[in-house]
Design an enzyme around this catalytic site. Sequence first.
Site, PDB file in Angstrom:
ATOM      1  N   LYS A   1      -1.533  -0.677  -6.985  1.00  0.00           N
ATOM      2  CA  LYS A   1      -1.410  -1.727  -8.261  1.00  0.00           C
ATOM      3  C   LYS A   1      -1.629  -0.810  -9.552  1.00  0.00           C
ATOM      4  O   LYS A   1      -0.838  -1.022 -10.349  1.00  0.00           O
ATOM      5  CB  LYS A   1      -1.902  -3.092  -7.985  1.00  0.00           C
TER       6      LYS A   1
ATOM      7  N   ILE B   1      -0.099 -13.588 -11.231  1.00  0.00           N
ATOM      8  CA  ILE B   1      -0.566 -13.284 -12.786  1.00  0.00           C
ATOM      9  C   ILE B   1       0.938 -12.472 -13.255  1.00  0.00           C
ATOM     10  O   ILE B   1       1.125 -11.402 -12.575  1.00  0.00           O
ATOM     11  CB  ILE B   1      -1.599 -12.404 -13.109  1.00  0.00           C
TER      12      ILE B   1
ATOM     13  N   LYS C   1       3.494  -3.506  -2.713  1.00  0.00           N
ATOM     14  CA  LYS C   1       2.823  -2.436  -3.706  1.00  0.00           C
ATOM     15  C   LYS C   1       2.803  -1.243  -3.062  1.00  0.00           C
ATOM     16  O   LYS C   1       2.925  -0.340  -3.889  1.00  0.00           O
ATOM     17  CB  LYS C   1       1.576  -3.041  -4.210  1.00  0.00           C
TER      18      LYS C   1
ATOM     19  N   GLU D   1      -4.673  -7.391   3.193  1.00  0.00           N
ATOM     20  CA  GLU D   1      -3.531  -6.715   3.638  1.00  0.00           C
ATOM     21  C   GLU D   1      -3.652  -6.601   5.496  1.00  0.00           C
ATOM     22  O   GLU D   1      -4.629  -6.882   6.076  1.00  0.00           O
ATOM     23  CB  GLU D   1      -3.578  -5.067   3.165  1.00  0.00           C
TER      24      GLU D   1
ATOM     25  N   VAL E   1       1.732  -6.792  -7.984  1.00  0.00           N
ATOM     26  CA  VAL E   1       0.451  -6.556  -8.752  1.00  0.00           C
ATOM     27  C   VAL E   1      -0.146  -7.706  -9.250  1.00  0.00           C
ATOM     28  O   VAL E   1       0.433  -8.941  -9.981  1.00  0.00           O
ATOM     29  CB  VAL E   1       0.758  -5.746  -9.943  1.00  0.00           C
TER      30      VAL E   1
ATOM     31  N   GLY F   1      -5.830 -15.376   4.084  1.00  0.00           N
ATOM     32  CA  GLY F   1      -4.390 -14.815   3.853  1.00  0.00           C
ATOM     33  C   GLY F   1      -4.469 -13.820   2.641  1.00  0.00           C
ATOM     34  O   GLY F   1      -3.481 -13.137   2.174  1.00  0.00           O
TER      35      GLY F   1
ATOM     36  N   GLY G   1      -2.604 -14.872  -1.965  1.00  0.00           N
ATOM     37  CA  GLY G   1      -2.630 -16.116  -1.405  1.00  0.00           C
ATOM     38  C   GLY G   1      -0.955 -16.608  -1.143  1.00  0.00           C
ATOM     39  O   GLY G   1      -0.242 -15.849  -1.956  1.00  0.00           O
TER      40      GLY G   1
ATOM     41  N   GLY H   1      -1.005 -10.683  -7.664  1.00  0.00           N
ATOM     42  CA  GLY H   1      -0.378 -11.917  -7.016  1.00  0.00           C
ATOM     43  C   GLY H   1       0.425 -12.798  -8.239  1.00  0.00           C
ATOM     44  O   GLY H   1       1.394 -12.266  -8.664  1.00  0.00           O
TER      45      GLY H   1
ATOM     46  N   ARG I   1       9.588 -11.324  13.288  1.00  0.00           N
ATOM     47  CA  ARG I   1       9.676 -10.505  14.400  1.00  0.00           C
ATOM     48  C   ARG I   1       9.441 -11.760  15.719  1.00  0.00           C
ATOM     49  O   ARG I   1      10.255 -11.642  16.570  1.00  0.00           O
ATOM     50  CB  ARG I   1       8.281  -9.633  14.513  1.00  0.00           C
TER      51      ARG I   1
HETATM   52  P1  NDP Z   1       2.338 -11.265   6.686  1.00  0.00           P
HETATM   53  O1  NDP Z   1       1.798 -10.322   7.529  1.00  0.00           O
HETATM   54  O2  NDP Z   1       1.833 -12.503   6.460  1.00  0.00           O
HETATM   55  O3  NDP Z   1       3.990 -11.295   6.821  1.00  0.00           O
HETATM   56  C1  NDP Z   1       4.820 -10.708   7.392  1.00  0.00           C
HETATM   57  C2  NDP Z   1       6.012 -11.231   7.650  1.00  0.00           C
HETATM   58  O4  NDP Z   1       7.053 -10.176   7.955  1.00  0.00           O
HETATM   59  C3  NDP Z   1       5.907 -11.925   8.888  1.00  0.00           C
HETATM   60  O5  NDP Z   1       6.774 -12.979   8.979  1.00  0.00           O
HETATM   61  C4  NDP Z   1       6.282 -10.953   9.954  1.00  0.00           C
HETATM   62  O6  NDP Z   1       6.725 -11.571  11.472  1.00  0.00           O
HETATM   63  C5  NDP Z   1       7.522 -10.160   9.139  1.00  0.00           C
HETATM   64  N1  NDP Z   1       7.826  -8.919   9.848  1.00  0.00           N
HETATM   65  C6  NDP Z   1       7.074  -7.813   9.615  1.00  0.00           C
HETATM   66  N2  NDP Z   1       7.827  -6.753  10.203  1.00  0.00           N
HETATM   67  C7  NDP Z   1       8.886  -7.087  10.516  1.00  0.00           C
HETATM   68  C8  NDP Z   1      10.116  -6.566  10.956  1.00  0.00           C
HETATM   69  N3  NDP Z   1       9.964  -5.321  11.353  1.00  0.00           N
HETATM   70  N4  NDP Z   1      11.217  -7.233  11.005  1.00  0.00           N
HETATM   71  C9  NDP Z   1      11.175  -8.529  10.828  1.00  0.00           C
HETATM   72  N5  NDP Z   1      10.208  -9.175  10.167  1.00  0.00           N
HETATM   73  C10 NDP Z   1       9.019  -8.615  10.271  1.00  0.00           C
HETATM   74  O7  NDP Z   1       2.278 -10.683   5.260  1.00  0.00           O
HETATM   75  P2  NDP Z   1       1.941 -11.107   3.926  1.00  0.00           P
HETATM   76  O8  NDP Z   1       3.060 -12.306   3.759  1.00  0.00           O
HETATM   77  O9  NDP Z   1       0.752 -11.409   3.781  1.00  0.00           O
HETATM   78  O10 NDP Z   1       2.432  -9.735   2.998  1.00  0.00           O
HETATM   79  C11 NDP Z   1       3.805  -9.563   2.639  1.00  0.00           C
HETATM   80  C12 NDP Z   1       3.726  -8.444   1.584  1.00  0.00           C
HETATM   81  O11 NDP Z   1       3.391  -8.939   0.447  1.00  0.00           O
HETATM   82  C13 NDP Z   1       2.994  -7.323   1.982  1.00  0.00           C
HETATM   83  O12 NDP Z   1       3.770  -6.061   1.280  1.00  0.00           O
HETATM   84  C14 NDP Z   1       1.735  -7.554   0.940  1.00  0.00           C
HETATM   85  O13 NDP Z   1       1.235  -6.446   0.571  1.00  0.00           O
HETATM   86  C15 NDP Z   1       2.455  -8.478  -0.135  1.00  0.00           C
HETATM   87  N6  NDP Z   1       1.609  -9.148  -0.710  1.00  0.00           N
HETATM   88  C16 NDP Z   1       0.659 -10.110   0.020  1.00  0.00           C
HETATM   89  C17 NDP Z   1      -0.160 -10.783  -0.698  1.00  0.00           C
HETATM   90  C18 NDP Z   1      -1.019 -11.811  -0.028  1.00  0.00           C
HETATM   91  O14 NDP Z   1      -1.868 -12.643  -0.686  1.00  0.00           O
HETATM   92  N7  NDP Z   1      -0.835 -12.069   1.313  1.00  0.00           N
HETATM   93  C19 NDP Z   1      -0.109 -11.039  -2.380  1.00  0.00           C
HETATM   94  C20 NDP Z   1       0.708  -9.930  -2.961  1.00  0.00           C
HETATM   95  C21 NDP Z   1       1.472  -9.252  -2.177  1.00  0.00           C
HETATM   96  P3  NDP Z   1       6.098 -11.870  12.617  1.00  0.00           P
HETATM   97  O15 NDP Z   1       4.959 -13.000  11.768  1.00  0.00           O
HETATM   98  O16 NDP Z   1       6.992 -12.727  13.197  1.00  0.00           O
HETATM   99  O17 NDP Z   1       5.232 -10.770  12.723  1.00  0.00           O
HETATM  100  N1  HSE Z   2      -4.737  -7.844  -0.208  1.00  0.00           N
HETATM  101  C1  HSE Z   2      -4.250  -8.090  -1.413  1.00  0.00           C
HETATM  102  C2  HSE Z   2      -5.672  -8.594  -2.408  1.00  0.00           C
HETATM  103  C3  HSE Z   2      -3.253  -9.075  -1.731  1.00  0.00           C
HETATM  104  O1  HSE Z   2      -6.435  -8.997  -1.698  1.00  0.00           O
HETATM  105  O2  HSE Z   2      -5.491  -8.382  -3.388  1.00  0.00           O
HETATM  106  C4  HSE Z   2      -2.710  -9.331  -3.040  1.00  0.00           C
HETATM  107  O3  HSE Z   2      -1.835  -8.197  -3.449  1.00  0.00           O
END
Ligand code: NDP
Ligand code: HSE
Length: 434
Positions: A204, A135, A104, A189, A131, A186, A301, A133, A45
């Site tokens: 999950k 693992i 998820k 959610e 699910v 990080g 992470g 991370g 974004r």
């Molecule tokens: P973040 O909020 O860190 O990153 C989201 C990214 O998506 C950002 O780059 C954001 O851009 C971009 N984004 C969001 N909406 C849009 C859109 N409409 N158009 C274009 N880009 C968009 O999230 P995470 O990386 O933490 O999580 C991502 C996914 O991974 C989620 O589904 C989460 O549940 C899953 N997940 C996360 C884990 C974790 O440890 N964080 C572990 C396992 C799964 P911008 O920054 O510019 O807004």
């Molecule tokens: N928010 C999630 C957690 C990220 O804390 O386990 C990994 O799915």
Amino acid sequence: MKPIHVGLLGLGTVGGGTLTVLRRNAEEISRRAGREIRVVRAAVRNLSKAKKLAGDLPLTTNPFDVVDDPAIDIVVELIGGLEPARELVMQAIANGKHVVTANKHLVAKHGNEIFAAAQAKGVMVAFEAAVAGGIPIIKALREGLTANRIEWLAGIINGTTNFILSEMRDKGLPFAEVLKEAQALGYAEADPTFDVEGVDAAHKATIMSAIAFGIPMQFDKAYIEGISKLDSVDIGYAEQLGYRIKLLGIARRRENGVELRVHPTLIPEKRLIANVEGAMNAVLVQGDAVGATLYYGKGAGAEPTASAVIADLVDVTRLHTSDPEHRVPHLAFQPDQVHDVPVLPIEEVITSYYLRMRVEDKPGVLADITRILADSSISIEALIQKEAAEGEAHTDIIMLTHQTAEKNANAAIARIEALPVVQGKVVKLRMETL
Ligand code: NDP
Ligand code: HSE
């Protein structure tokens, strides 16, 4: 062989981690995949925020530029949430692209629709990172344990809440402070109530139940209770009784359906899983042939999750040209063999309980309470009656029960709460010996 082209949706914690690891381990990954996995475009974004990390990678703020790009073979959805993630994934599938996602929420809510569309189109949707991370639990359930009739699984599958519980117990830090730290690292959610209230763990658990038992995703039937109402007094009493309290996601086969539930759970402290601390995750799976197996690692992470995303990318790259009929089915069972087994309501769940009640400190009280439990055929496994503090007319009784149906436990608790010697509500926590 020419590179496979990947488009990233999102360059946040997981997207950034994925790009970093793909770049750092490019050679090693190509040697495994058989060809280069090249990221050719990413959607975010905020362009200026992503610029430094992206380097010369072309960026767009319109995620449909990625999904509709004819040069892209695999779309990696790492933006999170339901919309526009669902629309983007469905559009990618309609365009004949494979999809890798860590989402998820999306898989638990719309997995049935997404997998049906992917099946019809002959493309893969891979979701290892959704699910636990880093693992490889999806791989284990879908492939490694394929000989087994899986009886149950139970896991610490939310890193944020496990981190909060560990820090509160070990350092005595307040809930809100630890949650802020988990967000800064990080783990949390975008909406951290998903973590704290058990919703993320339920997503999950829903995904794992579908793969373990060959049933559709039934997230809306899952029982969900988070840690926000957990009292540190109970963490202390549980420790005195030899137990740890963990937020567990549980899926268990029963004769008349499956249990699918997330709640704080007492676990004997001698179990390995009771000693999983911080943002670490662990999943126990009980198969009829293999017995109990335990999977442990970082559950959240940037790079741990990237590890799972890239494992999916390598799998999809290897199978890219294979006959869709010969790929591992999305839910491990052939699509026409996914059976609609009902998820049991929480009242039908059978488990053991921790009960804490505040009672008048006078003779006969304990006898009244134990009589009610005996009338309901609930036997007591352990009991502590605290001495009343100086000047206090009330004291705590803590009990551990043997297994009974939840409706039976609830009926007995209602009778106990109605006793004039009992003050307030009985605290009930579930307990699993695993
Ligand atoms: P973040 O909020 O860190 O990153 C989201 C990214 O998506 C950002 O780059 C954001 O851009 C971009 N984004 C969001 N909406 C849009 C859109 N409409 N158009 C274009 N880009 C968009 O999230 P995470 O990386 O933490 O999580 C991502 C996914 O991974 C989620 O589904 C989460 O549940 C899953 N997940 C996360 C884990 C974790 O440890 N964080 C572990 C396992 C799964 P911008 O920054 O510019 O807004
Ligand atoms: N928010 C999630 C957690 C990220 O804390 O386990 C990994 O799915």
